[in-house]
Scaffold this motif. Sequence first.
Motif, PDB file in Angstrom:
ATOM      1  N   GLU A   1     -20.445  33.065   8.157  1.00 52.35           N
ATOM      2  CA  GLU A   1     -20.690  33.475   6.766  1.00 52.35           C
ATOM      3  C   GLU A   1     -20.126  32.450   5.790  1.00 52.35           C
ATOM      4  O   GLU A   1     -20.765  32.115   4.792  1.00 52.35           O
TER       5      GLU A   1
ATOM      6  N   GLU B   1     -22.516  29.419   5.915  1.00 45.76           N
ATOM      7  CA  GLU B   1     -23.835  29.678   5.312  1.00 45.76           C
ATOM      8  C   GLU B   1     -23.716  29.881   3.800  1.00 45.76           C
ATOM      9  O   GLU B   1     -24.588  29.457   3.041  1.00 45.76           O
TER      10      GLU B   1
ATOM     11  N   LYS C   1     -18.667  34.610  14.745  1.00 44.39           N
ATOM     12  CA  LYS C   1     -18.643  35.948  14.145  1.00 44.39           C
ATOM     13  C   LYS C   1     -17.227  36.410  13.808  1.00 44.39           C
ATOM     14  O   LYS C   1     -17.028  37.519  13.326  1.00 44.39           O
TER      15      LYS C   1
ATOM     16  N   ARG D   1      -8.565  35.880  11.900  1.00 39.51           N
ATOM     17  CA  ARG D   1      -8.300  35.942  13.333  1.00 39.51           C
ATOM     18  C   ARG D   1      -8.088  34.546  13.943  1.00 39.51           C
ATOM     19  O   ARG D   1      -7.529  34.419  15.031  1.00 39.51           O
TER      20      ARG D   1
ATOM     21  N   PHE E   1      -0.459  43.731  11.580  1.00 37.52           N
ATOM     22  CA  PHE E   1      -1.076  42.494  11.117  1.00 37.52           C
ATOM     23  C   PHE E   1      -2.075  41.981  12.155  1.00 37.52           C
ATOM     24  O   PHE E   1      -3.175  41.573  11.828  1.00 37.52           O
TER      25      PHE E   1
ATOM     26  N   TYR F   1      -5.066  44.208  12.080  1.00 29.63           N
ATOM     27  CA  TYR F   1      -5.787  44.107  10.815  1.00 29.63           C
ATOM     28  C   TYR F   1      -6.643  42.843  10.749  1.00 29.63           C
ATOM     29  O   TYR F   1      -7.731  42.859  10.199  1.00 29.63           O
ATOM     30  N   THR F   2      -6.114  41.752  11.294  1.00 31.80           N
ATOM     31  CA  THR F   2      -6.826  40.481  11.147  1.00 31.80           C
ATOM     32  C   THR F   2      -7.742  40.177  12.324  1.00 31.80           C
ATOM     33  O   THR F   2      -8.493  39.224  12.276  1.00 31.80           O
ATOM     34  N   SER F   3      -7.661  40.962  13.379  1.00 32.12           N
ATOM     35  CA  SER F   3      -8.438  40.595  14.558  1.00 32.12           C
ATOM     36  C   SER F   3      -9.846  41.168  14.469  1.00 32.12           C
ATOM     37  O   SER F   3     -10.164  41.985  13.625  1.00 32.12           O
ATOM     38  N   GLY F   4     -10.663  40.713  15.385  1.00 30.84           N
ATOM     39  CA  GLY F   4     -11.997  41.282  15.484  1.00 30.84           C
ATOM     40  C   GLY F   4     -13.062  40.454  14.802  1.00 30.84           C
ATOM     41  O   GLY F   4     -12.781  39.552  14.024  1.00 30.84           O
ATOM     42  N   ASP F   5     -14.300  40.791  15.177  1.00 32.38           N
ATOM     43  CA  ASP F   5     -15.451  40.104  14.613  1.00 32.38           C
ATOM     44  C   ASP F   5     -16.020  40.941  13.472  1.00 32.38           C
ATOM     45  O   ASP F   5     -15.743  42.129  13.376  1.00 32.38           O
ATOM     46  N   VAL F   6     -16.818  40.288  12.626  1.00 34.43           N
ATOM     47  CA  VAL F   6     -17.523  41.084  11.620  1.00 34.43           C
ATOM     48  C   VAL F   6     -18.651  41.827  12.335  1.00 34.43           C
ATOM     49  O   VAL F   6     -19.208  41.337  13.315  1.00 34.43           O
TER      50      VAL F   6
ATOM     51  N   VAL G   1     -23.208  39.906  10.724  1.00 32.90           N
ATOM     52  CA  VAL G   1     -23.035  38.637  10.008  1.00 32.90           C
ATOM     53  C   VAL G   1     -24.084  38.541   8.908  1.00 32.90           C
ATOM     54  O   VAL G   1     -25.280  38.678   9.157  1.00 32.90           O
ATOM     55  N   ARG G   2     -23.610  38.328   7.673  1.00 35.03           N
ATOM     56  CA  ARG G   2     -24.550  38.199   6.561  1.00 35.03           C
ATOM     57  C   ARG G   2     -25.231  36.838   6.607  1.00 35.03           C
ATOM     58  O   ARG G   2     -24.603  35.841   6.936  1.00 35.03           O
ATOM     59  N   LYS G   3     -26.516  36.823   6.286  1.00 39.04           N
ATOM     60  CA  LYS G   3     -27.277  35.570   6.302  1.00 39.04           C
ATOM     61  C   LYS G   3     -27.474  35.077   4.872  1.00 39.04           C
ATOM     62  O   LYS G   3     -27.859  35.852   4.004  1.00 39.04           O
TER      63      LYS G   3
ATOM     64  N   SER H   1      -7.238  44.685   1.177  1.00 39.35           N
ATOM     65  CA  SER H   1      -8.543  44.753   0.528  1.00 39.35           C
ATOM     66  C   SER H   1      -9.561  45.336   1.488  1.00 39.35           C
ATOM     67  O   SER H   1      -9.400  45.274   2.698  1.00 39.35           O
TER      68      SER H   1
ATOM     69  N   ARG I   1     -14.072  46.324   1.676  1.00 37.18           N
ATOM     70  CA  ARG I   1     -15.341  46.138   0.966  1.00 37.18           C
ATOM     71  C   ARG I   1     -16.373  47.116   1.505  1.00 37.18           C
ATOM     72  O   ARG I   1     -16.276  47.558   2.654  1.00 37.18           O
TER      73      ARG I   1
ATOM     74  N   GLU J   1      -2.954  38.779   3.875  1.00 34.34           N
ATOM     75  CA  GLU J   1      -2.923  40.186   3.487  1.00 34.34           C
ATOM     76  C   GLU J   1      -1.733  40.886   4.137  1.00 34.34           C
ATOM     77  O   GLU J   1      -1.014  40.304   4.940  1.00 34.34           O
TER      78      GLU J   1
END
Lengths: 242, 474
Positions: free
Chosen positions: A99, A102, A131, A136, B207, B210-215, B218-220, B255, B257, B396
């Motif tokens: 993201e 892009e 992704k 992370r 922490f 909170y910060t781990s993981g994938d979205v 995925v926005r294009k 934060s 969204r 964060e």
Amino acid sequence: MERSTLPPSIEMKGVSRYYGDFQALKNLSFKLEPGERCALLGPNGAGKTTTLKILVGLLSPSSGEAKIGDFSPSSEDSRRMMGYLPDDASPYRTFSVRENMEYIGALRGIDNVSDKVDRLLDSLQLREYEKSKVGRLSRGNVQKLALALAIIHDPSVLLLDEPLNYLDIPTQETVIEYLKNLNSTQLVSTHIMEVATRLTDRVIMISRGTFVWSGTLEELKRLGKEGEPIERIVARMLTDVL
Amino acid sequence: MFYKLLKFVILSRFSKQILALMLVLLVWALFISSKTGSSSAVYHYYGPALITFFLILPVLSGGIAVLKSDRDFLFTLPLKRSELALSLFVVQMLSFGLIIIYILGYSFSSLSSVLPYALIDFIALILVITSLGPITYTLKLGWRVLVATLMALLPLSAFAGFPFSPAGIYTGHPLYADITSVVLAVITVPLAFRSLSRVDLDLMKTFTRYTSGDVKRVRKFSGMSPTRAIFAVNFFIVEVSGRMNSLGSGGSYRSGRFRLSRGVLVSAIIAGAYYYLLTYRLRLPLHSQEVALFIFSIYSVIFIMFFTMGVLGNERLWLGFMTRNPTRYLRDIVVAKSLSIATLLSPLAIANFLIALGGDEQALNLGLFLLVVIPSLLIIVVYLSAFLYPLQIKEELSMPGQLNLRQMGTLLPALPAWILVTISFAVLENGLPSLAILITVTTTILFALIAIALIYSDSFGKKVIDKLVTSGFV
């Protein structure tokens, strides 16, 4: 639009910059010829970051003039040509790697941004993290992403602040190779002589906001005694100024 | 040693000036609370509503007042855990408690006959509210929403006549209110101390999660024009963030969204329910349209502050601002976010306009307030915060910096809006609806004009960018 084969020059002419009462740059002048790659050396607080921020148009000089080719750094033309990597660069934290790339690609108006992103993901070994949220990533992978964002539009002027920070040795080699193959004028701010010698051909030294010395790496080596490490020569020159 | 630790922990989070201001507010609140004579029924609704708000806030948006440097240095020192926990509890209370005393202090004046009960109730409540952040910050969002809902039901149950509510003090059950609040404090304070004494371990675990993981998706942005890409990020996605340039949250920055379309759907459902309740005048205990509108407008101003906090804090000068003229980029993102908020609030504004057509003039005030004043406020607050004390969010779940007096200035643009609501309410109460509308329309136009002037002033935009750069934004 077809870009001319010669990238633009970078020039500072008598630039001073104040932060309140503190003068960060004092009548600083230097020029990088088209296609030249230079290292900007100086101790902590020398004004390297301020110099870069003026050259990318994020700060205005208090007096004097900065130019990218024939343009002011804050003009649309020079923004289109420039790539900038600040020290400790942080991409958008709430976005994924893809993201980020892009989004900046779209803002830069790149055609087929997806293809460009795919190429950069592969060449910088970021494919497995495309992704992943930026939060992370390890610091090294954040730096790779930051580099990708700085060069995504094939800039003809590159201003880099410690570009090899946090990178592992194989990635450093990949990045060095990539940057050397770019048809661009490059100014690399660094503390590390090894980075300067691998990425550039000429050195500009500044201290306390003033110009100290400029010359090729060979000329710099000749200033020292037989067998004297280049770091010691630089340290002596900068200490003499202080 | 404890005194030194406490002093260090307090002064690393609060400037001396803001501590002095808090003291002034405290004295002022106590002064107000000692005054008697006010018998406005408003307090009977205003008090429980604010208690509800302050019980929800630390659970949903809060955390603990921890700096990044604490994690790197303070927590590695050989300190007594109990002393560390107590110090952190005190700063937690400072970041919440005094403001609550100040705000609720006004409602004391309606409680003169039960003042000793009221004091016990509020002291216990401040301890509870202070404790909720440290207890819940490690929980996943779903659990926090559940806890927040339960916490909201407690004060709101007072409206239904339930005596064992912390807000029962306003509905004729002072003793039961005290019992409820004290029991809650006895349960929550030890849990908070337990959490704060192992803050280093819990914080690291939270922490990492909170910060781990994938979205998830995925926005294009491929094929989008620059302007469309900016709108895709800043209009169609709504970002809510806590603790940046104002007091009132628990400490750490967080934060989240959500998609605008989903937000509008929720907003439309709330607007429908709101319209139904106010138009058909259901027999609610809260049987005063003016009071309902008053509370609603206060809530909307408080919540809007959370929409402004991340606008600059999450931006990256070296990226977005380098792709076009920085002042134009700033204008584009701020306008997109302002329009996004206007769209989000539009169902509520429309509901108010419909109510106004039914003859309730105050609803017209509120409709204009939601549709124009709040989106304009977002722009004004963003620009003002850039000037007063801009802070870039680089990590964060920690405080981005020390809280100081200049940050309070960021809230100043909200004051005229609050005053507007209060004046127009008072004017309406005195039977002058056309004057109330005139005040609202004038203020609405004024706010919109200020916002437009700010975004289209190139010289002001340049000063803002300069300020951001010199404040260390990258």
